[in-house]
Design a protein around this motif. Sequence first.
Motif, PDB file in Angstrom:
ATOM      1  N   LEU A 580      46.616  32.376  50.041  1.00 53.48           N
ATOM      2  CA  LEU A 580      47.376  32.847  48.884  1.00 53.48           C
ATOM      3  C   LEU A 580      46.484  33.556  47.871  1.00 53.48           C
ATOM      4  O   LEU A 580      46.871  34.566  47.274  1.00 53.48           O
ATOM      5  CB  LEU A 580      48.100  31.665  48.225  1.00 53.48           C
ATOM      6  N   ILE A 581      45.262  33.046  47.668  1.00 55.11           N
ATOM      7  CA  ILE A 581      44.337  33.726  46.764  1.00 55.11           C
ATOM      8  C   ILE A 581      43.901  35.066  47.343  1.00 55.11           C
ATOM      9  O   ILE A 581      43.709  36.052  46.613  1.00 55.11           O
ATOM     10  CB  ILE A 581      43.121  32.822  46.472  1.00 55.11           C
ATOM     11  N   PHE A 582      43.760  35.122  48.651  1.00 56.83           N
ATOM     12  CA  PHE A 582      43.437  36.391  49.293  1.00 56.83           C
ATOM     13  C   PHE A 582      44.530  37.428  49.020  1.00 56.83           C
ATOM     14  O   PHE A 582      44.243  38.594  48.729  1.00 56.83           O
ATOM     15  CB  PHE A 582      43.263  36.175  50.798  1.00 56.83           C
ATOM     16  N   LEU A 583      45.788  37.009  49.060  1.00 60.85           N
ATOM     17  CA  LEU A 583      46.891  37.922  48.740  1.00 60.85           C
ATOM     18  C   LEU A 583      46.854  38.324  47.266  1.00 60.85           C
ATOM     19  O   LEU A 583      47.117  39.481  46.913  1.00 60.85           O
ATOM     20  CB  LEU A 583      48.230  37.265  49.076  1.00 60.85           C
ATOM     21  N   ALA A 584      46.516  37.372  46.399  1.00 62.46           N
ATOM     22  CA  ALA A 584      46.454  37.678  44.964  1.00 62.46           C
ATOM     23  C   ALA A 584      45.387  38.706  44.650  1.00 62.46           C
ATOM     24  O   ALA A 584      45.500  39.455  43.662  1.00 62.46           O
ATOM     25  CB  ALA A 584      46.200  36.398  44.171  1.00 62.46           C
ATOM     26  N   SER A 585      44.335  38.773  45.467  1.00 63.77           N
ATOM     27  CA  SER A 585      43.249  39.714  45.207  1.00 63.77           C
ATOM     28  C   SER A 585      43.730  41.163  45.257  1.00 63.77           C
ATOM     29  O   SER A 585      43.190  42.030  44.561  1.00 63.77           O
ATOM     30  CB  SER A 585      42.109  39.502  46.214  1.00 63.77           C
ATOM     31  N   PHE A 586      44.746  41.465  46.063  1.00 69.98           N
ATOM     32  CA  PHE A 586      45.263  42.827  46.136  1.00 69.98           C
ATOM     33  C   PHE A 586      45.901  43.254  44.810  1.00 69.98           C
ATOM     34  O   PHE A 586      45.816  44.418  44.414  1.00 69.98           O
ATOM     35  CB  PHE A 586      46.267  42.959  47.286  1.00 69.98           C
ATOM     36  N   PHE A 587      46.531  42.309  44.129  1.00 70.74           N
ATOM     37  CA  PHE A 587      47.120  42.637  42.827  1.00 70.74           C
ATOM     38  C   PHE A 587      46.031  42.822  41.771  1.00 70.74           C
ATOM     39  O   PHE A 587      46.174  43.641  40.864  1.00 70.74           O
ATOM     40  CB  PHE A 587      48.101  41.548  42.411  1.00 70.74           C
ATOM     41  N   ASN A 588      44.937  42.060  41.875  1.00 67.84           N
ATOM     42  CA  ASN A 588      43.820  42.293  40.965  1.00 67.84           C
ATOM     43  C   ASN A 588      43.198  43.669  41.199  1.00 67.84           C
ATOM     44  O   ASN A 588      42.703  44.305  40.268  1.00 67.84           O
ATOM     45  CB  ASN A 588      42.756  41.208  41.146  1.00 67.84           C
ATOM     46  N   PHE A 589      43.228  44.119  42.446  1.00 74.28           N
ATOM     47  CA  PHE A 589      42.763  45.477  42.726  1.00 74.28           C
ATOM     48  C   PHE A 589      43.679  46.508  42.049  1.00 74.28           C
ATOM     49  O   PHE A 589      43.211  47.524  41.512  1.00 74.28           O
ATOM     50  CB  PHE A 589      42.722  45.723  44.239  1.00 74.28           C
ATOM     51  N   GLY A 590      44.986  46.226  42.068  1.00 74.06           N
ATOM     52  CA  GLY A 590      45.923  47.109  41.380  1.00 74.06           C
ATOM     53  C   GLY A 590      45.684  47.140  39.878  1.00 74.06           C
ATOM     54  O   GLY A 590      45.793  48.191  39.233  1.00 74.06           O
ATOM     55  N   ILE A 591      45.356  45.976  39.292  1.00 71.23           N
ATOM     56  CA  ILE A 591      45.020  45.939  37.866  1.00 71.23           C
ATOM     57  C   ILE A 591      43.798  46.809  37.593  1.00 71.23           C
ATOM     58  O   ILE A 591      43.767  47.577  36.629  1.00 71.23           O
ATOM     59  CB  ILE A 591      44.771  44.485  37.418  1.00 71.23           C
ATOM     60  N   TRP A 592      42.781  46.690  38.456  1.00 64.79           N
ATOM     61  CA  TRP A 592      41.572  47.503  38.290  1.00 64.79           C
ATOM     62  C   TRP A 592      41.912  48.997  38.340  1.00 64.79           C
ATOM     63  O   TRP A 592      41.382  49.788  37.551  1.00 64.79           O
ATOM     64  CB  TRP A 592      40.575  47.155  39.391  1.00 64.79           C
ATOM     65  N   TYR A 593      42.816  49.375  39.212  1.00 63.86           N
ATOM     66  CA  TYR A 593      43.128  50.798  39.391  1.00 63.86           C
ATOM     67  C   TYR A 593      43.845  51.362  38.170  1.00 63.86           C
ATOM     68  O   TYR A 593      43.571  52.488  37.742  1.00 63.86           O
ATOM     69  CB  TYR A 593      43.986  50.975  40.645  1.00 63.86           C
ATOM     70  N   TYR A 594      44.773  50.585  37.590  1.00 63.69           N
ATOM     71  CA  TYR A 594      45.587  51.109  36.494  1.00 63.69           C
ATOM     72  C   TYR A 594      45.064  50.712  35.112  1.00 63.69           C
ATOM     73  O   TYR A 594      45.665  51.094  34.094  1.00 63.69           O
ATOM     74  CB  TYR A 594      47.027  50.609  36.629  1.00 63.69           C
ATOM     75  N   ALA A 595      43.984  49.966  35.043  1.00 60.80           N
ATOM     76  CA  ALA A 595      43.492  49.480  33.743  1.00 60.80           C
ATOM     77  C   ALA A 595      42.582  50.474  33.041  1.00 60.80           C
ATOM     78  O   ALA A 595      42.013  50.145  31.996  1.00 60.80           O
ATOM     79  CB  ALA A 595      42.750  48.152  33.934  1.00 60.80           C
TER      80      ALA A 595
END
Length: 632
Positions: A580-595
């Motif tokens: 589940l944390i591995f899946l959450a990492s993809f959303f953190n990547f999205g935050i990095w992209y749009y931040a």
Amino acid sequence: MFVVIYGMACCFLSMGSSYYSGTISTMEKRFSIPNKVTGIIGVGSEISTVLCSASLSYYASRGHRPRWIALGFLIIILFCILMLTSHFFYGPGEEALRLTEEYGSSEFVNTILNSTQKDDSLCHKKDSNCIEDTSDYKPIILFFIAQFIGGIGCSFIYAPGLSYMDDNLSKANSPRMLSFSTFLRMLGPAMGFSMASFCLSLYIDPFKKPLITPEDPRWMGAWWLGWFPMIFILLIAAFFVGIFPKETPKARVRRLKAADKGEMDAAIGDPSFQDMFDSLKRLASNKVYVYYALGSIFYCYSYMPYWSFTSKYMEIQFRQSASTSTLAMGTWPFGFSAAGVLIAGFIISKYKPSARTMAAWNFVLDYIRVAALICYALVGCDEGDRANLLTIIPSGDSCSASCDCEFVYYAPVCSSENVTYISACHAGCTEKGLDDLGRTIYTGCKCLGSFLNQTLISNETSLVSQSPSVVDGACPVNCDQQFLIFLAVMYLLRFVSATGSSSNQLLALRCVSTKDKTFSMGFSTMMLTVLVYIPGPIISGWMWDSYCLVWGKTCGVEGNCWIYDSRSLRFTINLVSAFLIFLASFFNFGIWYYAKDVKIFDEEETSATRCQDEVLDLKDKPNPTNADKQVD
């Protein structure tokens, strides 16, 4: 001053939450509550959060936030009172009183004087009645109501408090102050678990002398005792938080300047449903906020099996007492977490990293967490795992098939071959007495030889022991080395993970406009509650119960679980959480992209602005000193 007072108040609030988590396994034993029912009890606070969080956070942001926070603490006091009264309504329970000297010795004397009296713990033919169901759903309902009320109180506290701090601090000072407030709040779990450890080291009825030690799995500590000091501490915290103003003078000056410049985000209008709906539309179109909320769902699900059952995890996996597990969970790990928060806050304040840098660090932390959870899965006590499996084998053996053992109380006994049996009945014992050391001993145990014949035959040579007796209590299992390895990994993970706490908070606060800040936090809390906090405890409780090997039973009713398949449970919990944390990492990547457009810090304040702030401070002083006049 508000940062200090609010941080200490939240410290006491989290102290109560961790105290509940530290004592929950004992509450399950006392009231015969399965894990899935414990999860349903915890859902009570989440239901009230769904009903209250978004709307209360919205209206609190338009009102006197410190007074709203103080009201929240008063509601939490009511939660503590309800938790405490359940003990006075229902007492320590018959099962706990049976293991005290006042009750047990008289029972033993009567057994010796009257040899015809039947002892339910021994092997008898299947003509006895099952144990009557002594469980009561009234305390479960009381716990649920208490949790429901507690959720309402928390809705008044966290979101308004964080937004009040952020609105009344300059953006340059926010990271340092938020980190310091988080540091104070993290001291609460350490204090709560330490208090739970002390209370659980005392017997559930402190005025009676128990016949067992805290290491015995049947031990029930004084889970109710810690709610007394919590009530008085929270009452003091509510008073000091409530005396703060609606807005600090410096924040008012900054807000008026921003309004004069046409920055309407700084001006907060009157509350209305249309305004709340407009805020919701703005949040839905904010990609950083959306990715942050979605990632939080997976992250919270991954740690759901631990938040309520970490102490129980240590008890089961490493054969530690409830007091030791609670102490190990509550003191050192939060010290490491607090150190990580302080260090991260200092680094952020000094070097002022960008939003993308903070998001990138959170992305790296996800993979560190995945590695740590895999280590959790690999670190187990093989000796304890074997003991769990050996324990249940005799229950279905032909030697005890004629014994009426199904509804016997869980009372483990140990044979000379270091094999634990669920009870003397499951070992086929027919008589009870005392040995030379004063220990309770069971003799005539016909299952000992039968069990060893089936499991210890080598080269067609029986290794059957001739010892026909067992002693009261489970056989000792040494899991200390594995326990220390687990603690080392957990403490390191706590320190590293805490370094992302401040950056996470800043990203959540800065990615939305000022007028949407409090509402965004309340809405994300409501969303997490609906999708995670309500179904999560029930799912994790079901996961724990699915690996139960021995249930406490009454007439047709299953109570709490006494023995688990610890190895299978360990792999399932940790590997699912890592995924589940591995899946959450993809959303953190999205935050990095749009931040890239998220502004964490303002430009440096000009000397004129700093001078105006100093003048404002001096105006508040009735009698300026010579040094103050020189500055003026």
